[in-house]
Design a protein around this motif. Structure first.
Motif, short mmCIF file in Angstrom:
data_model
loop_
_atom_site.label_atom_id
_atom_site.label_comp_id
_atom_site.label_asym_id
_atom_site.label_seq_id
_atom_site.Cartn_x
_atom_site.Cartn_y
_atom_site.Cartn_z
N HIS A 281 0.89 -1.11 -0.07
CA HIS A 281 -0.12 -0.04 -0.23
C HIS A 281 0.74 1.18 0.03
N GLU A 282 2.15 1.25 -0.28
CA GLU A 282 2.96 2.45 -0.37
C GLU A 282 2.99 2.57 -1.83
N GLU A 283 2.80 3.99 -2.14
CA GLU A 283 2.75 4.38 -3.39
C GLU A 283 4.07 5.41 -3.85
N ALA A 284 4.62 5.22 -4.95
CA ALA A 284 5.74 5.86 -5.61
C ALA A 284 6.04 5.42 -7.14
N ASP A 285 6.49 6.36 -7.78
CA ASP A 285 6.94 5.96 -8.96
C ASP A 285 8.29 5.37 -8.95
N PHE A 286 8.85 4.50 -9.93
CA PHE A 286 10.10 3.88 -9.85
C PHE A 286 10.48 3.93 -11.12
N CYS A 287 12.01 3.61 -11.22
CA CYS A 287 12.85 3.56 -12.61
C CYS A 287 13.60 2.17 -12.38
N LEU A 288 13.40 1.22 -13.00
CA LEU A 288 14.29 0.12 -13.17
C LEU A 288 15.18 0.15 -14.43
N ARG A 289 16.57 0.09 -14.10
CA ARG A 289 17.57 0.11 -15.00
C ARG A 289 18.46 -1.26 -15.06
N VAL A 290 18.61 -1.78 -16.35
CA VAL A 290 19.33 -2.96 -16.39
C VAL A 290 20.42 -2.68 -17.12
N PHE A 291 21.88 -2.97 -16.44
CA PHE A 291 23.15 -2.61 -17.27
C PHE A 291 23.59 -4.08 -17.60
N SER A 292 23.53 -4.50 -19.00
CA SER A 292 23.98 -5.92 -19.03
C SER A 292 25.16 -6.05 -20.08
N GLU A 293 25.93 -7.19 -20.09
CA GLU A 293 27.30 -7.04 -20.84
C GLU A 293 26.87 -7.54 -22.35
N THR A 294 25.49 -8.34 -22.45
CA THR A 294 25.35 -8.48 -23.71
C THR A 294 23.86 -7.94 -23.76
N LYS A 295 23.28 -8.30 -25.02
CA LYS A 295 21.77 -7.13 -25.30
C LYS A 295 20.82 -8.06 -24.48
N ALA A 296 20.05 -7.32 -23.80
CA ALA A 296 18.82 -7.84 -23.05
C ALA A 296 17.52 -7.02 -23.32
N HIS A 297 16.56 -7.40 -23.08
CA HIS A 297 15.47 -7.01 -23.57
C HIS A 297 14.42 -6.90 -21.95
N ILE A 298 13.83 -5.82 -21.78
CA ILE A 298 12.74 -5.77 -20.67
C ILE A 298 11.62 -5.33 -21.39
N LYS A 299 10.39 -5.94 -20.61
CA LYS A 299 9.17 -5.61 -20.87
C LYS A 299 8.33 -6.02 -19.72
N GLU A 300 7.34 -4.82 -19.43
CA GLU A 300 6.28 -5.17 -18.35
C GLU A 300 5.48 -6.18 -18.80
N ILE A 301 4.93 -7.39 -18.19
CA ILE A 301 3.96 -8.37 -18.11
C ILE A 301 2.77 -7.53 -17.69
N ASP A 302 2.00 -7.11 -18.81
CA ASP A 302 0.85 -6.49 -18.23
C ASP A 302 -0.44 -6.83 -18.97
N GLY A 303 -0.28 -8.05 -19.86
CA GLY A 303 -1.55 -8.43 -20.23
C GLY A 303 -2.34 -7.71 -21.19
N ASP A 304 -2.80 -8.64 -22.19
CA ASP A 304 -3.52 -7.94 -23.38
C ASP A 304 -5.07 -7.67 -23.08
N LEU A 305 -5.50 -6.67 -23.72
CA LEU A 305 -7.02 -6.15 -23.55
C LEU A 305 -7.50 -7.35 -24.18
N SER A 306 -8.72 -7.95 -23.38
CA SER A 306 -9.50 -8.96 -24.41
C SER A 306 -10.62 -9.24 -23.42
N VAL A 307 -11.58 -9.83 -24.20
CA VAL A 307 -12.71 -10.18 -23.51
C VAL A 307 -13.36 -11.71 -23.64
N ASP A 308 -13.82 -12.53 -23.23
CA ASP A 308 -14.16 -13.80 -23.46
C ASP A 308 -15.43 -14.16 -22.63
N ILE A 309 -16.42 -13.60 -23.27
CA ILE A 309 -18.12 -13.81 -22.59
C ILE A 309 -18.71 -14.68 -23.63
#
Length: 495
Positions: A281-309
Motif C-alpha cells: 500500500h505504499e505509493e511511488a513512481d520507480f525506474c528500473l535500469r538493467v546494465f548487461s554485458e550482452t543485449k537484454a530486453h525488458i518488458k512489463e508483463i501487463d496482459g493484453d486487453l481482451s474479453v471472453d464472454i
C-alpha cells in the motif's frame, strides 16, 4: 557520481568481495566506469585522519588503473589509486619508492607509468588494497556518457513504472497475498558473456522524486527487488507461482535508499523482476535500469486487453420450455405487469429483494443508475426496458457473477480485496492491463481497498458494455475505432 553522470552505481565491501573482484574492477575501467574507494571511520574525529601507511580515513580516493606484473617469477595483481589532494601517498609495498620496482623491467615500469613524484597517485598490491581500504564504489556509465573510443560498453535497458495503492503496491514477499500484484518486468537474457556461458547484469531500482516530496514530509520508502525464472508464459505470474517457486536472485536487503543496485550472473533465459516496496500500500513512481554485458530486453508483463464472454443460449419456444423456465416466466410476468417488460424501477425492486436475501454478500441498495446500466447492456430493442429473454440472460449472468464474487471473497467478509479483483475479473471473462485495473480500483475500492458486490456488479456491467460497443464499432477488426465528438459523448453517456 550518479547525479553527475546518470549512471548506475554498485558498492562493494572489500572484506566480503567476490572471488572475481579484480576482474570486475578491470572490466569496469575498460568500460569507462568511474571507480572510487575509501576507508571507513568510526567517529567524526577520524575524518581525514592519516594512517601509518600514508592513507587518509573518511576520504574519497579514485581508482585509475589495474594491471598484472611478473615479480620474482610470480604474477602479481596491482591497483593504482589516486588521492585527489595531489599529495599524501601510500608508503607500503609497491609505493613510488619501494624496492619492489627494482625487480621490474624498465619497459614494464614505463608501461605502468610508474613515477616517484609526490602527485597523490600510487600503486598497491591488490591484496594490500583489500586489507587497508574498506569500500569500493563503481559508477557504470550509460553509452551516451562515454566517448566513441571506449573499449567496451554496457547494454542499457530502462523501465518506468509505479506502485499504486490497492492495485500494484503489493509489498515484499512476506506479504504473499498481495506480492504477486506488484509490477512484473520480464527480462530476456539471450547470450552469455564473452568469457562464460552466463549473463552478467546490474539491476538498479530507483524510487523517483523522493527528494522533492521530502519538502512535504514524505520520506524515502524501503525498496528492493527479486528475480524469478520465467515459466515461459507471457501471462502474469499468480500467487500460486510465488508460493511454490523460490527467487533466482534478489537485492541484498530492503533499504530506504534512493536506489538499490546489485550485480548478478545468471544463465541465458527469461526471468521476471519484481520491484517492490517493503510494506504493501505504499505509493511511488520507480525506474528500473538493467546494465548487461550482452543485449537484454525488458518488458512489463501487463496482459493484453481482451474479453471472453460466451454468447447467451438461444431461447426455447414456449411449447418446449422446461418446468424451471415456465416458473421463471411466471415470476417475470408478475414483476413486469401487463406490458411484459421490466422497467428500471421494477428491476431495481426485484434485484434488491433478491440480493438482500443472498448470504455472504455485503451490498448497499442498488441504485436506479445501476439498473439503467443493466438495461443499456441488454436492451436490444432500445426501449429502455427488458423483455423476458433479455431478463433471463441477465439473470443467468447475475448468478455467475455472484458465484465469482463469493469465490474471491476469501475471508467471507462480504467484500472483495482490490488485489484479488484482477483474478475475479479474469474469471468473469475480462483480461485487463494494470492501467485499467488502477482506474477501476480508484473508482470502486474504499479506503481499505475493499469492493462490495454493488460496485463489483457496476464494474462488470460497464466493462461488458464498453467491450460490446467497441466491438460493434470496430467493423474491420482493426483493434481501433474513429469517432466524432458527438459520437464520443453519446458513448460516454451510454457506458
Amino acid at each position: 557520481m550518479e547525479d553527475f553522470t546518470g549512471g548506475v552505481s554498485e558498492t562493494y565491501e572489500n572484506k566480503t568481495a567476490p572471488k572475481n573482484y579484480f576482474d570486475i574492477m578491470e572490466k569496469a575501467l575498460k568500460r569507462g566506469s568511474m571507480l572510487s574507494c575509501s576507508i571507513n571511520i568510526t567517529s567524526s574525529a577520524e575524518t581525514e585522519a592519516k594512517t601509518p601507511q600514508g592513507l587518509v580515513k573518511g576520504h574519497a580516493y579514485s581508482i585509475t588503473g589495474l594491471d598484472t606484473v611478473k615479480y620474482r617469477g610470480q604474477m602479481v595483481q596491482l591497483i593504482r589509486v589516486r588521492n585527489p589532494w595531489g599529495q599524501v601517498e601510500w608508503n607500503g609495498p609497491w609505493s613510488d619508492n619501494s624496492s619492489e620496482w627494482n625487480s621490474i623491467d624498465q619497459a614494464e615500469r614505463k608501461r605502468l607509468c610508474q613515477t616517484s613524484l609526490d602527485d597523490g597517485e600510487f600503486w598497491m598490491n591488490f591484496e594490500d588494497f583489500k586489507k587497508y581500504f574498506d569500500k569500493v564504489e563503481i559508477c557504470n556509465l550509460t553509452p551516451d556518457a562515454l566517448d566513441d573510443e571506449s573499449e567496451h560498453r554496457w547494454e542499457v535497458t530502462v523501465h518506468q513504472g509505479s506502485w499504486v495503492r490497492g492495485s500494484t503496491a503489493g509489498g515484499c514477499r512476506n506479504f504473499l497475498d498481495t506480492f504477486w500484484t506488484n509490477p512484473q518486468i520480464r527480462l530476456s537474457l539471450k547470450e552469455g558473456d564473452d568469457d562464460h556461458n552466463e549473463c552478467t547484469f546490474v539491476a538498479a531500482l530507483m524510487q523517483k522524486n523522493r527528494r522533492k516530496l521530502k519538502k512535504i514530509g514524505a520520506d524515502l520508502l524501503t525498496i528492493g527487488y527479486s528475480v524469478y525464472q520465467c515459466p515461459g508464459s507471457d501471462s502474469q505470474l499468480t500467487k500460486d507461482f510465488f508460493k511454490f517457486n523460490a527467487s533466482k536472485a534478489r537485492s541484498n536487503t530492503y533499504i530506504n535508499l534512493r536506489e538499490v543496485s546489485q550485480r548478478f550472473k545468471l544463465p541465458p533465459g527469461d526471468y521476471v523482476i519484481i520491484p517492490t516496496t517493503f510494506e504493501p500500500h505504499e505509493e511511488a513512481d520507480f525506474c528500473l535500469r538493467v546494465f548487461s554485458e550482452t543485449k537484454a530486453h525488458i518488458k512489463e508483463i501487463d496482459g493484453d486487453l481482451s474479453v471472453d464472454i460466451p454468447n447467451p443460449p438461444q431461447p426455447n419456444p414456449p411449447q418446449t420450455e422446461t418446468e424451471e423456465e415456465k416458473q421463471f416466466r411466471g415470476l417475470f410476468q408478475q414483476i413486469a405487469g401487463a406490458d411484459l417488460e421490466v422497467s428500471p424501477q421494477e428491476l431495481q425492486y426485484v434485484l434488491n429483494a433478491v440480493l438482500r436475501r443472498t448470504k455472504n454478500i455485503n451490498i448497499k441498495e442498488l441504485s436506479i443508475q445501476t439498473c439503467h446500466n443493466i438495461i443499456s447492456l441488454l436492451d436490444a430493442g432500445g426501449h429502455g426496458k427488458l423483455g423476458f429473454e433479455e431478463f433471463k440472460v441477465f439473470w443467468n449472468k447475475l448468478k455467475t457473477w455472484i458465484g465469482i464474487f463469493l469465490q474471491y471473497d476469501l475471508d467471507k467478509s462480504g467484500t472483495m480485496s482490490s488485489y484479488e479483483l484482477r483474478l475475479a475479473l479474469k474469471a468473469a471473462g475480462f483480461q485487463l492491463n494494470n492501467i485499467i485495473l488502477q482506474l477501476i480500483v480508484l473508482r470502486y475500492a474504499d479506503d481499505s481497498y475493499q469492493i462490495d458486490f454493488d460496485d463489483f456488479l457496476n464494474c462488470l456491467i460497464r466493462l461488458e458494455n464498453a467491450f460490446k460497443i467497441f466491438k460493434a464499432l470496430d467493423k474491420d477488426n482493426a483493434e481501433a475505432i474513429s469517432v466524432t465528438h458527438a459520437e464520443f459523448i453519446t458513448l460516454a453517456m451510454n457506458i
